[in-house]
Design a protein around this motif. Structure first.
Motif, mmCIF file in Angstrom:
data_model
loop_
_atom_site.group_PDB
_atom_site.id
_atom_site.type_symbol
_atom_site.label_atom_id
_atom_site.label_comp_id
_atom_site.label_asym_id
_atom_site.label_seq_id
_atom_site.Cartn_x
_atom_site.Cartn_y
_atom_site.Cartn_z
ATOM 1 N N THR A 75 0.868 -1.178 0.000
ATOM 2 C CA THR A 75 0.000 0.000 0.000
ATOM 3 C C THR A 75 0.899 1.221 0.000
ATOM 4 N N PRO A 76 1.530 1.483 -1.131
ATOM 5 C CA PRO A 76 2.649 2.416 -1.148
ATOM 6 C C PRO A 76 2.246 3.853 -1.457
ATOM 7 N N HIS A 77 0.994 4.188 -1.260
ATOM 8 C CA HIS A 77 0.568 5.552 -1.557
ATOM 9 C C HIS A 77 0.598 6.409 -0.305
ATOM 10 N N ALA A 78 0.355 7.694 -0.523
ATOM 11 C CA ALA A 78 0.149 8.582 0.606
ATOM 12 C C ALA A 78 -0.982 8.013 1.446
ATOM 13 N N PRO B 76 -5.808 3.625 -4.488
ATOM 14 C CA PRO B 76 -6.863 2.641 -4.625
ATOM 15 C C PRO B 76 -6.661 1.395 -3.776
ATOM 16 N N HIS B 77 -5.887 1.501 -2.716
ATOM 17 C CA HIS B 77 -5.637 0.320 -1.893
ATOM 18 C C HIS B 77 -6.553 0.297 -0.685
ATOM 19 N N ALA B 78 -6.498 -0.830 0.033
ATOM 20 C CA ALA B 78 -7.171 -0.908 1.322
ATOM 21 C C ALA B 78 -6.662 0.233 2.190
ATOM 22 N N SER B 79 -7.482 0.645 3.144
ATOM 23 C CA SER B 79 -7.107 1.810 3.947
ATOM 24 C C SER B 79 -6.142 1.450 5.060
ATOM 25 N N THR B 80 -5.754 0.199 5.162
ATOM 26 C CA THR B 80 -4.761 -0.153 6.174
ATOM 27 C C THR B 80 -3.529 -0.739 5.499
#
Lengths: 142, 142
Positions: A75-78, B76-80
């Motif tokens: 999950t490499p985003h901000a 667009p990933h899971a929030s964790t």
DNA sequence: CCATTATTTTATACTGATTATTATTCAATA
DNA sequence: TATTGAATAATAATCAGTATAAAATAATGG
């Protein structure tokens, strides 16, 4: 897959980490989970072997493992929502360090090969791609 | 780029959204920001034109815009946090709906073309790619 | 244009994820 | 084995985002 104490000791030494029981068990839980689980999930798994472990320890060690390259972040985003009003087909370059996003054009995806690799039922309506690396200023700092 | 009231009215009608002043100003702020800003940033920008606006309104409208396809989400990933212990070269398929991640193998990136498009200084140590779409069960539901 | 109805906005409380703090415990090293 | 710096546990604090409910506004049909 369960590492011996010796194996983990080597791994830790290679990355300059102290060897603690907690650290080993957290790492093994991630490997056993076969990727893509949340810190809470990993915490739950680890607690079966170390009931007294703290959630903070799980977070600390996950961060640490990511920093030394022992794990990779999926999950490499901000950490906050970002949106894009540009609906034209384009892809993104994301900096793994500072999380900045820039657009990238170009036809560098072999759609035929990609489709061949897709699992059954996966719907690739618009093949949106993100490529990760280090942006100019972050790679300069490094 | 500032939309006329008429232009925005058309856009909203096309997506079945009521036309409100707040909504128009939020949308314009996103477009003007040229992508990739946080809701807080957008909130700050919008407040210069509508000082009484609520942060919740910004969030509501961003979500709404994403759902109707007026904006696209760049996070667009899971929030964790999710981590991956598999350090072998591989790419990810991410479901835009349920945020699940699965691995995908295969050599579907034209590295030569990609490199040609990279901005100066961008360090693509390991070309890690994420491809977005709908996983099997989510595309079935739809 | 007016009245009715549905939607939107605001204000605020709340939840869940993550980080910070600090006292205590433990691992590395001599 | 003693010392010292790092790691852990417990818990408080922070931050992003969501839920709720009352008030305001937009859409719709006359």
């Amino acid at each position: 897959m369960r590492l011996t104490h010796e194996q983990f000791r080597e791994l830790a030494a290679k990355h300059g980490l102290a060897v603690t029981h907690q650290r080993q068990v957290v790492y093994e839980a991630v490997i056993a989970s076969h990727g893509h689980y949340s810190p809470e999930d990993i915490y739950a798994a680890v607690r079966r072997r170390i009931p007294s472990i703290s959630l903070a320890t799980v977070y600390n060690n996950l961060r640490l493992f990511i920093e030394c390259g022992l794990l990779r972040e999926v999950t490499p985003h901000a950490s906050t929502l970002r949106v894009d009003g540009n609906l034209e087909p384009h892809h993104h370059l994301v900096c793994s360090r500072c999380k900045s996003v820039q657009d990238i054009e170009g036809d560098f995806i072999d759609l035929k090969r990609l489709s061949r690799q897709l699992p059954v039922g996966f719907d690739l309506t618009q093949p949106l791609i993100e490529v990760f690396g280090l942006c100019r200023s972050c790679s300069a700092k490094k």
